[in-house]
Scaffold this motif. Structure first.
Motif, PDB file in Angstrom:
ATOM      1  N   LYS A  35       0.837  -1.208   0.000  1.00 53.65           N
ATOM      2  CA  LYS A  35       0.000   0.000   0.000  1.00 53.65           C
ATOM      3  C   LYS A  35       0.867   1.253   0.000  1.00 53.65           C
ATOM      4  CE  LYS A  35      -4.101  -1.830   2.351  1.00 53.65           C
ATOM      5  NZ  LYS A  35      -4.968  -1.724   3.555  1.00 53.65           N
ATOM      6  N   TYR A  36       2.149   1.065   0.306  1.00 54.79           N
ATOM      7  CA  TYR A  36       3.048   2.214   0.414  1.00 54.79           C
ATOM      8  C   TYR A  36       4.065   2.217  -0.717  1.00 54.79           C
ATOM      9  CZ  TYR A  36       6.991   5.036   1.988  1.00 54.79           C
ATOM     10  OH  TYR A  36       8.006   5.951   2.051  1.00 54.79           O
ATOM     11  N   ILE A  37       4.001   3.241  -1.547  1.00 55.63           N
ATOM     12  CA  ILE A  37       5.006   3.476  -2.588  1.00 55.63           C
ATOM     13  C   ILE A  37       5.584   4.869  -2.341  1.00 55.63           C
ATOM     14  CG2 ILE A  37       5.508   3.576  -5.047  1.00 55.63           C
ATOM     15  CD1 ILE A  37       4.422   0.855  -4.185  1.00 55.63           C
ATOM     16  N   PRO A  38       6.891   5.019  -2.091  1.00 57.24           N
ATOM     17  CA  PRO A  38       7.466   6.334  -1.773  1.00 57.24           C
ATOM     18  C   PRO A  38       7.190   7.363  -2.874  1.00 57.24           C
ATOM     19  CG  PRO A  38       9.057   4.577  -1.406  1.00 57.24           C
ATOM     20  CD  PRO A  38       7.901   3.951  -2.105  1.00 57.24           C
ATOM     21  N   SER A  39       6.772   8.552  -2.470  1.00 58.02           N
ATOM     22  CA  SER A  39       6.475   9.629  -3.434  1.00 58.02           C
ATOM     23  C   SER A  39       7.707   9.979  -4.251  1.00 58.02           C
ATOM     24  CB  SER A  39       5.978  10.878  -2.690  1.00 58.02           C
ATOM     25  OG  SER A  39       4.768  10.606  -2.030  1.00 58.02           O
ATOM     26  N   ARG A  40       8.874   9.985  -3.616  1.00 57.24           N
ATOM     27  CA  ARG A  40      10.100  10.351  -4.339  1.00 57.24           C
ATOM     28  C   ARG A  40      10.391   9.344  -5.452  1.00 57.24           C
ATOM     29  NH1 ARG A  40      14.996   8.836  -0.093  1.00 57.24           N
ATOM     30  NH2 ARG A  40      14.157   6.814   0.560  1.00 57.24           N
ATOM     31  N   LEU A  41      10.055   8.064  -5.195  1.00 53.98           N
ATOM     32  CA  LEU A  41      10.292   7.055  -6.219  1.00 53.98           C
ATOM     33  C   LEU A  41       9.360   7.271  -7.410  1.00 53.98           C
ATOM     34  CD1 LEU A  41      11.875   4.503  -6.986  1.00 53.98           C
ATOM     35  CD2 LEU A  41      10.039   3.154  -5.953  1.00 53.98           C
ATOM     36  N   LYS A  42       8.130   7.679  -7.133  1.00 48.78           N
ATOM     37  CA  LYS A  42       7.187   7.980  -8.216  1.00 48.78           C
ATOM     38  C   LYS A  42       7.719   9.140  -9.063  1.00 48.78           C
ATOM     39  CE  LYS A  42       3.107   6.538  -5.568  1.00 48.78           C
ATOM     40  NZ  LYS A  42       1.813   6.960  -4.986  1.00 48.78           N
ATOM     41  N   ASN A  43       8.254  10.162  -8.387  1.00 44.61           N
ATOM     42  CA  ASN A  43       8.817  11.315  -9.107  1.00 44.61           C
ATOM     43  C   ASN A  43      10.026  10.895  -9.945  1.00 44.61           C
ATOM     44  OD1 ASN A  43       6.907  12.982  -7.916  1.00 44.61           O
ATOM     45  ND2 ASN A  43       8.247  13.533  -6.206  1.00 44.61           N
ATOM     46  N   PHE A  44      10.869  10.028  -9.365  1.00 43.96           N
ATOM     47  CA  PHE A  44      12.032   9.530 -10.103  1.00 43.96           C
ATOM     48  C   PHE A  44      11.584   8.795 -11.364  1.00 43.96           C
ATOM     49  CE2 PHE A  44      14.784   8.933  -5.988  1.00 43.96           C
ATOM     50  CZ  PHE A  44      14.803  10.312  -5.830  1.00 43.96           C
ATOM     51  N   LEU A  45      10.596   7.927 -11.218  1.00 43.96           N
ATOM     52  CA  LEU A  45      10.121   7.124 -12.346  1.00 43.96           C
ATOM     53  C   LEU A  45       9.608   8.000 -13.474  1.00 43.96           C
ATOM     54  CD1 LEU A  45       9.385   4.237 -13.437  1.00 43.96           C
ATOM     55  CD2 LEU A  45       7.082   4.693 -12.553  1.00 43.96           C
ATOM     56  N   VAL A  46       8.790   8.997 -13.142  1.00 47.37           N
ATOM     57  CA  VAL A  46       8.223   9.879 -14.161  1.00 47.37           C
ATOM     58  C   VAL A  46       9.333  10.583 -14.925  1.00 47.37           C
ATOM     59  CG1 VAL A  46       6.869  11.990 -14.518  1.00 47.37           C
ATOM     60  CG2 VAL A  46       6.012  10.192 -12.982  1.00 47.37           C
ATOM     61  N   GLU A  47      10.346  11.051 -14.204  1.00 49.82           N
ATOM     62  CA  GLU A  47      11.443  11.785 -14.865  1.00 49.82           C
ATOM     63  C   GLU A  47      12.257  10.857 -15.775  1.00 49.82           C
ATOM     64  OE1 GLU A  47      13.390  14.693 -16.303  1.00 49.82           O
ATOM     65  OE2 GLU A  47      11.931  15.113 -14.707  1.00 49.82           O
ATOM     66  N   ILE A  48      12.442   9.630 -15.370  1.00 51.80           N
ATOM     67  CA  ILE A  48      13.279   8.700 -16.134  1.00 51.80           C
ATOM     68  C   ILE A  48      12.513   8.055 -17.280  1.00 51.80           C
ATOM     69  CG2 ILE A  48      14.626   6.560 -16.003  1.00 51.80           C
ATOM     70  CD1 ILE A  48      15.924   8.982 -14.628  1.00 51.80           C
ATOM     71  N   GLU A  49      11.258   7.686 -17.047  1.00 56.10           N
ATOM     72  CA  GLU A  49      10.526   6.858 -18.000  1.00 56.10           C
ATOM     73  C   GLU A  49       9.467   7.588 -18.823  1.00 56.10           C
ATOM     74  OE1 GLU A  49      10.980   3.621 -18.803  1.00 56.10           O
ATOM     75  OE2 GLU A  49      12.728   3.507 -17.490  1.00 56.10           O
ATOM     76  N   ASP A  50       8.924   8.693 -18.297  1.00 54.86           N
ATOM     77  CA  ASP A  50       7.751   9.269 -18.972  1.00 54.86           C
ATOM     78  C   ASP A  50       7.546  10.719 -18.526  1.00 54.86           C
ATOM     79  OD1 ASP A  50       5.345   9.717 -20.245  1.00 54.86           O
ATOM     80  OD2 ASP A  50       4.229   8.147 -19.202  1.00 54.86           O
ATOM     81  N   LYS A  51       8.356  11.627 -19.065  1.00 59.53           N
ATOM     82  CA  LYS A  51       8.343  13.023 -18.611  1.00 59.53           C
ATOM     83  C   LYS A  51       6.981  13.691 -18.767  1.00 59.53           C
ATOM     84  CE  LYS A  51      13.252  13.926 -19.620  1.00 59.53           C
ATOM     85  NZ  LYS A  51      13.562  12.579 -20.154  1.00 59.53           N
ATOM     86  N   ARG A  52       6.205  13.302 -19.771  1.00 59.06           N
ATOM     87  CA  ARG A  52       4.902  13.924 -20.008  1.00 59.06           C
ATOM     88  C   ARG A  52       3.752  13.087 -19.423  1.00 59.06           C
ATOM     89  NH1 ARG A  52       8.151  15.234 -24.289  1.00 59.06           N
ATOM     90  NH2 ARG A  52       7.800  13.273 -25.386  1.00 59.06           N
ATOM     91  N   PHE A  53       4.071  12.272 -18.411  1.00 53.33           N
ATOM     92  CA  PHE A  53       3.094  11.364 -17.812  1.00 53.33           C
ATOM     93  C   PHE A  53       1.816  12.086 -17.383  1.00 53.33           C
ATOM     94  CE2 PHE A  53       1.553   9.426 -13.763  1.00 53.33           C
ATOM     95  CZ  PHE A  53       1.034   8.250 -14.292  1.00 53.33           C
TER      96      PHE A  53
END
Length: 495
Positions: A35-53
């Motif tokens: 149930k817990y996914i770190p917010s910083r990891l979500k931000n990292f993912l968007v920047e690396i994988e899908d900038k226009r997410f």
């Protein structure tokens, strides 16, 4: 268990430490839910994988246009242009084929995902469904496998490690130089975009990661009721009764067997280890006839009902006029002690006939906690209407021969089983017992062994053509593994 437990992590306690054993899963995939996914990891993912997410509706038109141009030029899929939603769709569909049909399915699914879920929910779904190699699905499972840590305990460098291997887990984990290059690249991007500080960037680069590769098993939900101490729904965690050393021994026992085999260990009535060639639920839900393993219970009932130790019974034929199979013949008449030692069927049938078949069937019904209707005369030889599971059998022994409830007749019976232990395994352990049984023309071979605290039940399924003797190499297999768990306890001796 009524509640939905799919994706919960199962732990055992070892030296007051909680050790992850695996996840509740009814299929092949090892996938824990968090149930817990770190917010910083979500931000990292968007920047690396899908900038226009946050701007697109599932498909990045600019990225797709570029990919289509390159793919048409090459005549095959060479670029993906996949958004996070498309990657999630691909992992849900479980299709990695590089063709246009798969790409269409993935795109259609991505549009559906975007309609049904918010952007934050999509990121949660992504990290719970993404593949991390080694049959590991989801961030939580990956954290447990690679670092032996729950998600909230992962350091930033460990989180970036998991981001690094996302595009090809098996590829990057096997190529340290290529991994380091991408790991440093991702760190550089995150620093450049001010998502991490300079000092954090430098620490990440210098960080020496310790990869644990903790083995994780899939536990079918049908086995969970039998091993649960308590359930933490908030953390989606199950604390089990499993003992780490015993569980490893059970898994090794199965892995090293050349025949299909199942094993379960109970300590004072609680399951502390189990494994099976047929899946983790097999020792609990598979039921069959159990052969001579019920004879120790019947022996005790016969003695309680007045059958003397010196009384002898015909060992060649029985009063029911049944043609029963005997391993070998010793003497025309046997005492019930001798009948138990030699596992003679005729003598047992004759002795139970004297006391009354119904009395013995009712006794078995109580011992095994099953309806009287499950038992009929051939139950004396181990057959029942609905069968007995390996767990049921182990629990019956563990409960019936509990040291706190031993009677004179039970102690007497155990001393006979101790003789069987020595004769079959060649090891003198004063407080150990053993009873074997074969059914289905030797294709199913049982062994129940234990001591004051511990009971093992083992079932080996096989084709008798490959192992023609009654017990074949079964006893050797047990002696190689299971006997290491038994100690010679001089303070508890059956006389």
């Amino acid at each position: 268990m009524d509640k939905e437990l799919e994706g919960y992590v199962i732990y055992c306690k070892d030296l007051n430490k909680e050790i992850p054993l695996g996840v509740v899963s009814n299929n092949y995939d090892c996938q824990a839910i968090s149930k817990y996914i770190p917010s910083r990891l979500k931000n990292f993912l968007v920047e690396i994988e899908d900038k226009r997410f946050y701007d697109h509706k599932g498909v990045d038109i600019r990225g797709v246009s570029r990919a289509i141009f390159e793919n048409l030029k090459e005549g095959k899929i060479v670029q993906g242009g996949s958004t996070i939603s498309q990657q999630l769709a691909r992992n849900i569909i479980r299709d990695n084929k590089k063709n246009f049909k798969r790409k269409f399915r993935e795109t259609y699914k991505a549009f559906q995902i975007e309609k049904l879920f918010s952007k934050n929910e999509i990121l949660d779904l992504y990290f719970n469904n993404i593949y991390f190699g080694k049959n590991i699905w989801g961030l939580r499972t990956a954290g447990l496998y690679y670092f032996n840590k729950e998600v909230d305990k992962l350091s930033q460098s460990e989180l970036i490690y998991l981001l690094t291997i996302l595009r090809g887990p098996n590829y990057y984990t096997k190529n340290s130089k290529i991994f380091s290059k991408r790991y440093n690249l991702i760190n550089g991007i995150l620093f450049e975009k001010k998502l991490i500080s300079k000092s954090r960037y430098q620490k990440n680069i210098k960080s020496k990661l310790t990869i644990s590769e903790t083995p994780l098993s899939n536990f079918n939900e049908h086995s969970i009721n039998f091993i649960t101490k308590y359930v933490d729904d908030k953390r989606k965690k199950i604390i089990s009764t499993i003992d780490l050393k015993t569980q490893k021994l059970a898994q090794e026992f199965v892995k090293e067997s050349k025949y299909p085999v199942s094993i379960i260990a109970l300590k004072k009535g609680k399951v502390i280890g189990f494994a099976s060639s047929y899946g983790t639920d097999y020792p609990f839900i598979s039921k069959s006839n159990v052969g001579s393993t019920l004879k120790p219970f019947i022996y005790c009932n016969l003695r309680e009902n007045g059958v003397l130790k010196t009384e002898k019974f015909d060992s060649f034929k029985n009063t029911l006029d049944w043609k029963v199979r005997e391993v070998k013949y010793y003497k025309p008449q046997l005492t019930i002690k001798e009948a138990l030692l030699y596992s003679n069927n005729n003598a047992f049938l004759n002795a139970t006939g004297k006391v009354g078949i119904d009395s013995n069937l009712e006794f078995l019904s109580n011992i095994l906690d099953k309806p009287k209707s499950d038992f009929f005369p051939s139950s004396i030889l181990g057959a029942t209407r609905n069968g007995i599971s390996l767990y049921d059998l182990a629990l019956a022994y563990s409960t019936f021969f509990n040291p706190d409830s031993l009677t004179e007749n039970k102690t007497e019976c155990l001393s006979i089983l101790n003789e069987i232990f020595y004769s079959k395994l060649g090891l003198r352990v004063d407080n150990a017992f053993l009873k074997t049984g074969t059914t289905n023309e030797n294709k199913e071979r049982y062994a129940i062994l234990g001591n004051a605290d511990l009971v093992y039940a083992v079932l080996r399924n096989e084709n008798k053509i490959n192992d023609s003797s009654k017990e074949g190499s079964f006893m050797k297999q047990i002696s190689r593994k299971v006997l290491s768990m038994f100690q010679n306890n001089k303070n508890f001796v059956w006389i």
